[in-house]
Structures are given as structure tokens and as C-alpha cells.
Design a protein around this motif. Structure first.
Motif, PDB file in Angstrom:
ATOM      1  N   ARG A 150       0.824  -1.214   0.000  1.00 54.52           N
ATOM      2  CA  ARG A 150       0.000   0.000   0.000  1.00 54.52           C
ATOM      3  C   ARG A 150       0.857   1.262   0.000  1.00 54.52           C
ATOM      4  O   ARG A 150       0.662   2.179   0.797  1.00 54.52           O
ATOM      5  CB  ARG A 150      -0.979  -0.013   1.171  1.00 54.52           C
ATOM      6  CG  ARG A 150      -1.965  -1.156   1.115  1.00 54.52           C
ATOM      7  CD  ARG A 150      -3.023  -1.150   2.203  1.00 54.52           C
ATOM      8  NE  ARG A 150      -2.835  -0.263   3.317  1.00 54.52           N
ATOM      9  CZ  ARG A 150      -2.461  -0.626   4.542  1.00 54.52           C
ATOM     10  NH1 ARG A 150      -2.248  -1.880   4.810  1.00 54.52           N
ATOM     11  NH2 ARG A 150      -2.331   0.267   5.513  1.00 54.52           N
ATOM     12  N   VAL A 151       1.863   1.262  -0.892  1.00 48.97           N
ATOM     13  CA  VAL A 151       2.716   2.443  -1.070  1.00 48.97           C
ATOM     14  C   VAL A 151       2.844   2.740  -2.552  1.00 48.97           C
ATOM     15  O   VAL A 151       2.554   1.894  -3.405  1.00 48.97           O
ATOM     16  CB  VAL A 151       4.128   2.239  -0.468  1.00 48.97           C
ATOM     17  CG1 VAL A 151       4.059   2.007   1.034  1.00 48.97           C
ATOM     18  CG2 VAL A 151       4.882   1.125  -1.157  1.00 48.97           C
ATOM     19  N   ASN A 152       3.311   3.928  -2.854  1.00 51.75           N
ATOM     20  CA  ASN A 152       3.637   4.301  -4.219  1.00 51.75           C
ATOM     21  C   ASN A 152       4.864   3.481  -4.634  1.00 51.75           C
ATOM     22  O   ASN A 152       5.808   3.345  -3.853  1.00 51.75           O
ATOM     23  CB  ASN A 152       3.959   5.806  -4.258  1.00 51.75           C
ATOM     24  CG  ASN A 152       4.270   6.288  -5.647  1.00 51.75           C
ATOM     25  OD1 ASN A 152       5.129   5.746  -6.331  1.00 51.75           O
ATOM     26  ND2 ASN A 152       3.577   7.332  -6.047  1.00 51.75           N
ATOM     27  N   PRO A 153       4.886   2.914  -5.852  1.00 56.50           N
ATOM     28  CA  PRO A 153       6.042   2.118  -6.276  1.00 56.50           C
ATOM     29  C   PRO A 153       7.378   2.845  -6.106  1.00 56.50           C
ATOM     30  O   PRO A 153       8.392   2.227  -5.790  1.00 56.50           O
ATOM     31  CB  PRO A 153       5.760   1.824  -7.749  1.00 56.50           C
ATOM     32  CG  PRO A 153       4.281   1.877  -7.858  1.00 56.50           C
ATOM     33  CD  PRO A 153       3.834   2.930  -6.871  1.00 56.50           C
ATOM     34  N   MET A 154       7.374   4.156  -6.272  1.00 58.31           N
ATOM     35  CA  MET A 154       8.623   4.913  -6.126  1.00 58.31           C
ATOM     36  C   MET A 154       9.163   4.845  -4.698  1.00 58.31           C
ATOM     37  O   MET A 154      10.362   4.997  -4.481  1.00 58.31           O
ATOM     38  CB  MET A 154       8.426   6.362  -6.564  1.00 58.31           C
ATOM     39  CG  MET A 154       8.132   6.513  -8.060  1.00 58.31           C
ATOM     40  SD  MET A 154       9.295   5.630  -9.137  1.00 58.31           S
ATOM     41  CE  MET A 154      10.770   6.576  -8.852  1.00 58.31           C
ATOM     42  N   SER A 155       8.298   4.591  -3.734  1.00 58.21           N
ATOM     43  CA  SER A 155       8.744   4.479  -2.338  1.00 58.21           C
ATOM     44  C   SER A 155       9.719   3.321  -2.155  1.00 58.21           C
ATOM     45  O   SER A 155      10.615   3.386  -1.309  1.00 58.21           O
ATOM     46  CB  SER A 155       7.552   4.274  -1.403  1.00 58.21           C
ATOM     47  OG  SER A 155       6.679   5.365  -1.463  1.00 58.21           O
TER      48      SER A 155
END
Length: 187
Positions: A42-47
């Protein structure tokens, strides 16, 4: 490390590793992607890129994490035969717990070539106790690894009976053969 607005908690390497390992086991290592992992976390892929450079680095991290989960026998003064049996059983249990990672590692031997890993060092220590000369450690460990790998491949490819108790008995026979063969070094 910033917390994701959707998650509310910072992302950790342990969380990335554990989740990625689970996904790899559920769907296969090849199916693992940074996007799929990010969605699961549940995070942005860039994270993810703040922690891992790319998918290749992620897979290397998973291989290391999986290898670190093998419960290696302690150097507790037990006879080398007992220590070798415990190491073999731990390795076998590990292959059963992480079959997708195990298969991937053996299809990509360049990932597991590090002889400094604790598994190899434990095997070398036990082989020394068995009387294997330093000059023969690499060859002997390679042969033992090939022998056990062949057993596990036969098991995972369906060439052995499906009965877990029968597989355990067969694996015990394989361990006894290994121990018997190594006894020649200490004679």
C-alpha cells in the motif's frame, strides 16, 4: 524515512523483504514486480526505490533473506555426524518452506556463489570436524551440495512419492549415505 499518506507508517527493509518473499512464494519469483510489491505494501512504487535500487537488487535481497532463515546447527561440541544431520535437515526444511526461492536460486547459480555465507561456513566447519582436508573442502562441499540438491529436485519435480513420511525416510537414507561416505576422511 517518510510515512506514506496511505499507510501512516514508514516502510522498512524487513517489511519489504518479508512481503516480497511471500509474494515470490505465492506467485513465483519471475512474477514479482516492484508495482505488485508496492500495491501489496500500500505504497507508491517509487517508495520502494528509496530502499531497493531495482528488481534485480530486490531479488538478491530476497535470496539473502531466504538464506538467512536457515536454522544452522550451533558449534556445540556434538559429533560432526549429528551436526551434519542437523544441517541437512535444516536445509531440507528450508527448501520445503521456500520452494520458489530455492528453485530460482538454483536456476541462477551466480546469486548463491558466495562461499562466505553462513550456510557454507557451517558446512566447512562440519567437514573439517569430519576430517576433510582443507584442500578438499571446496570439492567435497560441492559434491554434497549437488547430492542434496539432486534429492530436493527429485522431490520438487514429483520423482519421489508424495507421502511426506516416506520422503523423510528417503532423506534420512541420503543423510546416512553422506555420513558413511565422509567417515572415510576421518579413518
Amino acid at each position: 524515512m517518510a510515512a506514506s499518506a496511505r499507510r501512516g507508517t514508514p516502510l522498512t527493509i524487513e517489511e519489504i523483504s518479508t512481503t516480497a518473499l511471500r509474494l515470490a512464494e505465492e506467485n513465483g519469483v519471475e512474477a514479482l514486480s516492484m508495482r505488485r510489491l508496492a500495491a501489496e505494501l500500500r505504497v507508491n512504487p517509487m517508495s520502494l526505490y528509496h530502499h531497493v535500487d531495482n528488481k534485480e537488487a530486490l531479488i538478491r535481497m530476497l535470496c539473502t533473506a531466504a538464506q538467512q532463515r536457515i536454522e544452522l546447527p550451533a558449534d556445540d561440541g556434538a559429533p560432526w555426524q549429528d551436526q551434519l544431520r542437523r544441517l541437512a535437515v535444516a536445509y531440507h526444511q528450508h527448501t520445503r518452506a521456500y520452494p520458489a526461492m530455492w528453485t530460482y536460486l538454483h536456476r541462477h547459480p551466480e546469486i548463491i556463489s558466495d562461499r562466505e555465507h553462513a550456510l557454507w561456513q557451517a558446512l566447512y566447519r562440519i567437514l573439517r570436524l569430519a576430517g576433510v582436508p582443507e584442500s578438499e573442502l571446496r570439492r567435497t562441499s560441492d559434491v554434497l551440495h549437488a547430492f542434496v540438491t539432486g534429492f530436493v529436485m527429485a522431490e520438487t519435480q514429483g520423482h519421489l512419492p508424495d507421502d511426506p513420511e516416506e520422503i523423510e525416510r528417503d532423506f534420512d537414507v541420503a543423510i546416512r549415505l553422506i555420513i558413511h561416505g565422509l567417515t572415510g576422511f576421518s579413518s
